[in-house]
Design an enzyme around this catalytic site. Structure first.
Site, mmCIF file in Angstrom:
data_model
loop_
_atom_site.group_PDB
_atom_site.id
_atom_site.type_symbol
_atom_site.label_atom_id
_atom_site.label_comp_id
_atom_site.label_asym_id
_atom_site.label_seq_id
_atom_site.Cartn_x
_atom_site.Cartn_y
_atom_site.Cartn_z
ATOM 1 N N ARG A 295 1.199 -0.787 0.083
ATOM 2 C CA ARG A 295 -0.632 -0.346 -0.540
ATOM 3 C C ARG A 295 0.931 1.344 0.150
ATOM 4 O O ARG A 295 0.441 2.260 -0.665
ATOM 5 C CB ARG A 295 -1.130 -0.245 1.432
ATOM 6 N N TYR B 52 -15.366 16.788 -16.616
ATOM 7 C CA TYR B 52 -15.945 14.922 -16.245
ATOM 8 C C TYR B 52 -16.774 14.596 -15.213
ATOM 9 O O TYR B 52 -17.072 15.442 -14.645
ATOM 10 C CB TYR B 52 -15.057 13.804 -16.263
ATOM 11 N N ASP C 147 -7.053 18.154 -15.896
ATOM 12 C CA ASP C 147 -7.107 17.272 -16.514
ATOM 13 C C ASP C 147 -6.998 16.758 -18.132
ATOM 14 O O ASP C 147 -7.340 16.939 -18.971
ATOM 15 C CB ASP C 147 -8.372 17.101 -16.745
ATOM 16 N N LYS D 121 -7.591 5.385 -19.670
ATOM 17 C CA LYS D 121 -8.417 5.755 -20.942
ATOM 18 C C LYS D 121 -7.300 5.636 -21.459
ATOM 19 O O LYS D 121 -6.705 4.391 -22.161
ATOM 20 C CB LYS D 121 -8.768 7.542 -21.424
#
Ligand SMILES: *Cc1c(COP(=O)(O)O)cnc(C)c1O
Length: 371
Positions: A46, A98, A170, A195
């Site tokens: 983690r 978005y 972004d 993406k």
């Protein structure tokens, strides 16, 4: 070195020990420490993992930043950025962005006392008007989702920096191949690596890349490590695996998208095409200035309403009706129906992600569906 060389080699050294040409996947969640508690590289996955470090190194290099912090999705990266702010801070966001980010701000962070406004940033004057003394972050999405609005990054950054606000871009749709937000003054770059960077519709991921290291990096690293929204080693490996082909993929997709945008803009059944490569697009001049290429995404509005849009996509044979973008297969989506009740997207708008099929086959498919 040039981008094509970097995408092949960054984060992918020949492995010491095995001489493997491609990286191994380190699935271990925990790593041995010395008797005195010290450690050489990693402690617990983690906190860090070799595959995640390799991906973060690559993303830092491609965007020209000083640090990248990877997350399990674009939304997890967006959430971490917003959580780096404090109660009572104000954030200014593009009005066309978005929808997941819009919903997270309105449905979750508003309850924690984050103040926000959504403005149309195509006119940067609107940013200047909406800034407040407590504005800490200006959130740009350019080209935006789904209307491909273009924001002048350099001008927006100039305005935001005057009041000491950070600027996030972004860069998911433009990719580091077509747009370099740090060179234009941005402080933070967000990617949904799901993406174009992942590129094959088979892995979810996100990242924040920072222009400067320092306090913000430490805050976001803490949110990654303690928030725990981290990508798996295999997810990191898959995204890294896709980077060497990124420039080839997105240039071909952009070439096809441009042809398709011109085709659609002349079709009598199409009311409006949103593509910054079209001279009629309101952001064309700014896009020409700040993008190397106009990208592989476009949207268009068909004459009529939702019924006409649904009828048209029912006829398509090559385009897949699905959300998401940036993969090798062309996708088409009726955007308003996924964005929810408060969606500002027109009901006759269809969003298209151009894949790697032959452009003439794609145009033939659109032609027969438009009739
Ligand atoms: C998909 C997307 C996101 C969200 O990323 P996920 O990986 O789906 O969580 C954020 N911004 C843009 C521009 C996107 O297209």
């Amino acid at each position: 070195m040039r981008l094509e060389t970097l995408t092949v080699h960054t984060g992918r050294p020949v492995e010491p020990g095995t001489s493997a040409v491609t990286p191994s996947i380190t699935l271990a969640t925990t790593f041995e420490r010395a008797a005195d508690g010290s450690f050489a590289y990693d402690v617990y996955t983690r906190l860090s993992n070799p595959n995640r470090t390799a991906l973060e190194t690559a993303l830092t290099t491609l965007e020209g930043g000083t640090a990248a912090i990877a997350f399990a999705s674009g939304q997890a990266a967006a959430a971490a950025m917003l959580h780096s702010l404090s109660t009572g801070d104000h954030v200014l966001l593009s009005d066309d962005l978005y929808h997941g980010v819009r919903h997270y701000v309105k449905e979750v962070l508003a309850r924690w006392g984050l103040q926000y406004d959504f403005v149309d940033m195509q006119d940067v004057g609107n940013i200047a008007h909406a800034l407040k003394p407590n504005t800490k972050l200006v959130w740009l999405e350019t080209p935006s989702n789904p209307r491909l609005k273009i924001v002048d990054i350099a001008a927006a950054a100039d305005i935001a920096h005057r009041v000491g606000a950070l600027v996030l871009v972004d860069n998911t749709w433009a990719t580091p191949v077509f747009q370099h937000p740090f060179q234009l003054g941005a402080d933070v770059i967000l990617h949904s690596t799901t993406k174009y960077l992942g590129g094959h519709s088979d892995v979810l991921g996100g990242a924040l890349i920072l222009r400067e290291s320092g306090e913000l990096e430490a805050r976001i690293r803490t949110l990654q490590q303690l928030g725990g929204g981290v990508p798996s080693p295999f997810d990191c490996w898959l995204i890294l695996r896709s980077l060497p082909t990124l420039p080839l993929r997105v240039r071909e997709q952009a070439r096809s998208a441009e042809k398709i945008a011109f085709y659609l803009s002349e079709h009598p059944r199409v009311e409006l095409v949103h593509y910054p490569g079209l001279p009629s697009h309101p952001g064309h001049a700014v896009a020409q200035k700040q993008m190397a290429c106009f990208g592989g995404m476009l949207s268009f509005q068909i004459h009529g309403g939702q019924a006409e849009a649904f009828a048209m996509i029912a006829q398509l044979k090559i385009f897949t009706r699905a959300t998401s973008l940036g993969g090798v297969e062309s996708l088409i989506e009726h955007r308003a129906s996924i964005e929810g009740a408060d969606s500002p997207t027109p009901p006759n708008l269809l969003r298209v992600s151009i894949g790697l099929e032959h452009v003439d086959d794609l145009i033939d498919d659109l032609a027969q569906a438009l009739g």
